[in-house]
Design an enzyme around this catalytic site. Structure first.
Site, PDB file in Angstrom:
ATOM      1  N   CYS A   1     -55.575   7.654  90.222  1.00 35.44           N
ATOM      2  CA  CYS A   1     -54.549   7.220  91.161  1.00 35.44           C
ATOM      3  C   CYS A   1     -53.815   5.978  90.666  1.00 35.44           C
ATOM      4  CB  CYS A   1     -55.168   6.929  92.523  1.00 35.44           C
ATOM      5  SG  CYS A   1     -56.081   8.326  93.213  1.00 35.44           S
TER       6      CYS A   1
ATOM      7  N   CYS B   1     -63.510  19.837  77.110  1.00 31.49           N
ATOM      8  CA  CYS B   1     -64.709  20.323  76.423  1.00 31.49           C
ATOM      9  C   CYS B   1     -65.867  20.513  77.401  1.00 31.49           C
ATOM     10  CB  CYS B   1     -65.120  19.331  75.323  1.00 31.49           C
ATOM     11  SG  CYS B   1     -63.954  19.233  73.950  1.00 31.49           S
TER      12      CYS B   1
ATOM     13  N   CYS C   1     -51.228  10.452  96.045  1.00 34.26           N
ATOM     14  CA  CYS C   1     -51.839   9.121  96.015  1.00 34.26           C
ATOM     15  C   CYS C   1     -50.780   8.039  95.814  1.00 34.26           C
ATOM     16  CB  CYS C   1     -52.882   9.037  94.916  1.00 34.26           C
ATOM     17  SG  CYS C   1     -54.261  10.174  95.145  1.00 34.26           S
TER      18      CYS C   1
ATOM     19  N   CYS D   1     -20.409   3.807  94.050  1.00 31.55           N
ATOM     20  CA  CYS D   1     -20.225   2.369  94.247  1.00 31.55           C
ATOM     21  C   CYS D   1     -19.251   2.027  95.365  1.00 31.55           C
ATOM     22  CB  CYS D   1     -19.757   1.711  92.953  1.00 31.55           C
ATOM     23  SG  CYS D   1     -18.085   2.204  92.441  1.00 31.55           S
TER      24      CYS D   1
ATOM     25  N   CYS E   1     -61.029  12.814  72.164  1.00 30.91           N
ATOM     26  CA  CYS E   1     -61.493  14.106  71.654  1.00 30.91           C
ATOM     27  C   CYS E   1     -60.709  14.518  70.412  1.00 30.91           C
ATOM     28  CB  CYS E   1     -61.349  15.162  72.752  1.00 30.91           C
ATOM     29  SG  CYS E   1     -61.841  16.818  72.234  1.00 30.91           S
TER      30      CYS E   1
ATOM     31  N   CYS F   1     -26.576  15.457  90.228  1.00 26.12           N
ATOM     32  CA  CYS F   1     -25.345  14.957  90.848  1.00 26.12           C
ATOM     33  C   CYS F   1     -25.680  14.358  92.215  1.00 26.12           C
ATOM     34  CB  CYS F   1     -24.348  16.106  90.997  1.00 26.12           C
ATOM     35  SG  CYS F   1     -22.913  15.712  92.039  1.00 26.12           S
TER      36      CYS F   1
ATOM     37  N   HIS G   1     -17.160   7.352  88.994  1.00 32.65           N
ATOM     38  CA  HIS G   1     -16.890   6.416  87.918  1.00 32.65           C
ATOM     39  C   HIS G   1     -17.839   6.732  86.757  1.00 32.65           C
ATOM     40  CE1 HIS G   1     -14.972   3.243  90.729  1.00 32.65           C
ATOM     41  NE2 HIS G   1     -14.033   3.847  90.028  1.00 32.65           N
TER      42      HIS G   1
END
Length: 296
Positions: free
Chosen positions: A228, A290, A179, A53, A205, A96, A72
């Site tokens: 996408c 499947c 994408c 900050c 499924c 970090c 901080h």
């Protein structure tokens, strides 16, 4: 100055006397005190300001991460609470800001444990998908000169994009990462996983659940190979020309039977051999696991 500062949660400081005589500026809950940050006493700790900050150390309680860097406490905690930027789930915020080591500190254990659980969820999903796509031993992972040499996890996490469902708040696969880089941000309410989507209905499924549902291309009568933006399914040709088909109004899209890239096919027989909603809407064909079991 960082935008975190106006919304920061402020913490009381420890105030225990340090060996140098100055009061501790760390958080009271720590077993051991943070180093002294009074200017001139410990000059090797930055320029007297929090790296996040840019406010003076004395403006808020500080925390020394396990990597040794000091910030901080409020800045680091808010960074973790804000999580990733944008729609796609990423985990750079868990490192970090200075050395990119994983953030670690006893006071942050609760929030970090929740984030690590989310990371492990997506890691497992991404590695399973990498195996399903036959890329577990691809050159990206086996080439010694490659970025992800012997790192299938890093390759999978970069290749596949995951999003947070706006309804169940669980992560779901939303397409390839490349994408996401070429599209504006998506309205969070549009991010809905297959489990919560009305599109899947009774097509989930019984063996593999909703993770591997196979969709029809939104813009033609072909199986979708790409998912996408966390919202839209494309076949390969439509994906290659997504700027053309994605921006077309629904009224100008071809009706079934529809060919890739907005082409109207002759006749009345759908190439998929099934009834489905009009072009421009999402539709589930079945379970990809499947249908493509041989690909393992």
């Amino acid at each position: 100055m960082c935008t975190l500062a106006p919304q920061m949660e402020f913490f009381q400081t420890c105030r225990r006397p340090l060996p140098c005589g100055h009061p501790c500026g760390g958080i009271p809950s720590e077993n051991s005190c943070a180093p002294c940050l009074v200017e001139g006493c410990q000059p090797h700790y930055g320029d007297g300001c929090c790296p996040v900050c840019a406010d003076p150390w004395a403006s808020n309680a500080v925390i020394q991460l396990d990597c040794g860097h000091i910030f901080h406490h409020a800045c680091i905690k808010q960074m973790l609470q804000n999580r990733w930027h944008g729609s796609r789930i990423t985990f750079g915020f868990m490192t970090c800001p200075l050395c990119k080591s994983s953030i670690s500190h006893p006071d942050l254990y609760e929030i970090m444990s929740q984030l690590i659980h989310l990371y492990d969820q997506i890691k497992s999903k991404a590695l399973t998908r990498l195996q399903h796509d036959g890329l577990f031993n691809s050159s990206d992972v086996t080439d010694p000169s490659g970025k992800y040499f012997q790192d299938p996890t890093g390759f999978a996490m970069d290749r596949y994009a995951y999003y947070m469902c706006s309804k169940c708040q669980q992560p779901y696969f939303g397409g390839e990462g490349r994408c996401q880089e070429s599209v504006v941000e998506v309205d969070p309410s549009d991010l809905v996983c297959p489990q919560c989507s009305d599109t899947t209905k009774n097509k989930i499924c019984s063996i593999h659940g909703a993770e591997y549902v196979l969709y029809k291309c939104r813009y033609c009568c072909s199986p979708a190979l790409f998912h996408c933006f966390g919202t839209t399914h494309f076949c390969d040709p439509c994906h290659s020309n997504y700027t053309t088909v994605h921006n077309k109004p629904a009224s100008s899209l071809p009706k079934c039977p529809a060919g890739p890239c907005g082409k109207q096919l002759p006749g009345s027989v759908c190439p998929l051999g099934m009834d489905h909603p009009p072009t421009g809407e999402e539709f589930v064909i079945g379970c990809a696991m499947c249908i493509n079991t041989h690909s393992f």
